[in-house]
Design a protein around this motif. Structure first.
Motif, PDB file in Angstrom:
ATOM      1  N   ASN A   4      -6.325  -6.951   5.920  1.00 57.69           N
ATOM      2  CA  ASN A   4      -5.543  -7.937   5.179  1.00 57.69           C
ATOM      3  C   ASN A   4      -4.227  -7.275   4.783  1.00 57.69           C
ATOM      4  N   PHE A   5      -3.158  -7.600   5.497  1.00 55.86           N
ATOM      5  CA  PHE A   5      -1.869  -6.954   5.233  1.00 55.86           C
ATOM      6  C   PHE A   5      -1.403  -7.178   3.796  1.00 55.86           C
ATOM      7  N   ALA A   6      -1.713  -8.332   3.222  1.00 56.76           N
ATOM      8  CA  ALA A   6      -1.306  -8.604   1.839  1.00 56.76           C
ATOM      9  C   ALA A   6      -1.985  -7.619   0.891  1.00 56.76           C
ATOM     10  N   SER A   7      -3.238  -7.308   1.149  1.00 60.98           N
ATOM     11  CA  SER A   7      -3.967  -6.339   0.327  1.00 60.98           C
ATOM     12  C   SER A   7      -3.347  -4.958   0.446  1.00 60.98           C
ATOM     13  N   VAL A   8      -2.981  -4.581   1.669  1.00 61.12           N
ATOM     14  CA  VAL A   8      -2.363  -3.270   1.884  1.00 61.12           C
ATOM     15  C   VAL A   8      -1.014  -3.205   1.180  1.00 61.12           C
ATOM     16  N   ARG A   9      -0.219  -4.260   1.293  1.00 62.79           N
ATOM     17  CA  ARG A   9       1.114  -4.267   0.683  1.00 62.79           C
ATOM     18  C   ARG A   9       1.052  -4.196  -0.840  1.00 62.79           C
ATOM     19  N   SER A  10      -0.035  -4.664  -1.415  1.00 63.72           N
ATOM     20  CA  SER A  10      -0.161  -4.647  -2.875  1.00 63.72           C
ATOM     21  C   SER A  10      -0.618  -3.293  -3.399  1.00 63.72           C
ATOM     22  N   PHE A  11      -1.007  -2.387  -2.512  1.00 63.81           N
ATOM     23  CA  PHE A  11      -1.586  -1.119  -2.959  1.00 63.81           C
ATOM     24  C   PHE A  11      -0.616  -0.246  -3.755  1.00 63.81           C
ATOM     25  N   PRO A  12       0.642  -0.060  -3.320  1.00 67.34           N
ATOM     26  CA  PRO A  12       1.548   0.806  -4.093  1.00 67.34           C
ATOM     27  C   PRO A  12       1.687   0.375  -5.551  1.00 67.34           C
ATOM     28  N   GLU A  13       1.784  -0.911  -5.806  1.00 65.48           N
ATOM     29  CA  GLU A  13       1.913  -1.396  -7.176  1.00 65.48           C
ATOM     30  C   GLU A  13       0.653  -1.075  -7.974  1.00 65.48           C
ATOM     31  N   ARG A  14      -0.508  -1.279  -7.349  1.00 60.15           N
ATOM     32  CA  ARG A  14      -1.771  -0.977  -8.029  1.00 60.15           C
ATOM     33  C   ARG A  14      -1.913   0.525  -8.267  1.00 60.15           C
TER      34      ARG A  14
END
Length: 242
Positions: A4-14
């Motif tokens: 899920n690219f959206a999940s990967v893209r959200s990782f830095p913020e998390r």
């Protein structure tokens, strides 16, 4: 969720919310999925290709700025399965098939063809990342790939070795798991590469922690660059190695 690219893209913020400015010393890309039948992710990508290569590629690019400039490592867990990959464009000679990255042409051997492709992609990605880092003068970065050995993980769940079967298949499964590495044993090379003072940059290690010579098709710099460009396009990212 690498599928899920959206999940990967959200990782830095998390990551920032959890650890703030803390830098990353070791990134271990250890995904190793395989599906018996061809499955497509919500991003429209064949799942083995996305979870084993595109997801880690995107993740590595996004957290590259967080890597420790005093010394960091990217470790990509590959497999000896890369040796069995063939390129349709060369009459079946060994090599990465750039026209079948998404299993458009074939999805053979209960998913093992796609799996082998991704494990070769892990090696080529490692080599190209190290080349780009060296060209940019990033002496602090070391990238390596490895074969961890044949390990009794859940990756075998869609094969004849799957647990929970009956009759002859149960015997086959038991014999298999009694003769492969445990997950603890299979982590030895990863732990060594994450902690050893000096490792061979851009190289491929075997399950015994030794540098392994690769066949020419697994050192193909042209295909490695092409794979990098395709990966940027499919993930929608620009991976700046700097």
């Amino acid at each position: 969720d690498l599928n899920n690219f959206a999940s990967v893209r959200s990782f830095p913020e998390r990551y920032e919310k959890l650890l703030g400015a803390r830098k990353i010393d070791v990134l271990m890309n250890n995904a190793g999925a395989i599906t018996k039948d061809r499955e497509i992710s919500k991003d429209g990508i064949e799942k083995t290709f996305q979870s084993n290569h595109l997801g880690p590629f995107l993740l590595t690019s996004l957290i590259f700025p967080y890597l420790n400039r005093d010394g960091a490592r990217v470790i990509n867990v590959s497999s000896m399965a890369h040796q069995f990959v063939t390129d349709h464009n060369t009459g079946g000679k060994p090599g990465l098939d750039l026209d079948n990255l998404n299993s458009e042409l074939s999805y053979a051997a209960d998913g093992w063809e796609a799996y082998g492709q991704t494990k070769l992609e892990n090696i080529l990605f490692t080599e190209e990342l190290q080349r780009k880092a060296d060209a940019a003068g990033l002496t602090w970065l070391s990238t390596v790939s490895l074969h961890p050995g044949v390990i009794g993980t859940d990756i075998w769940r869609s094969t004849v070795f799957a647990k929970g079967q009956v009759g002859l298949q149960a015997l086959t499964s038991t014999l298999f798991y009694n003769n492969v590495l445990t997950t603890e044993e299979g982590s030895n090379t990863q732990v060594m590469l994450a902690s050893e003072k000096n490792i061979a940059k851009g190289q491929y290690y075997d399950e015994n922690g030794h540098v392994k010579n690769l066949a020419p098709f697994a050192r193909d710099a042209v295909k490695a660059r092409d794979l990098w460009d395709i990966s940027e396009k499919l993930t929608g990212c620009v991976f700046n190695v700097q």
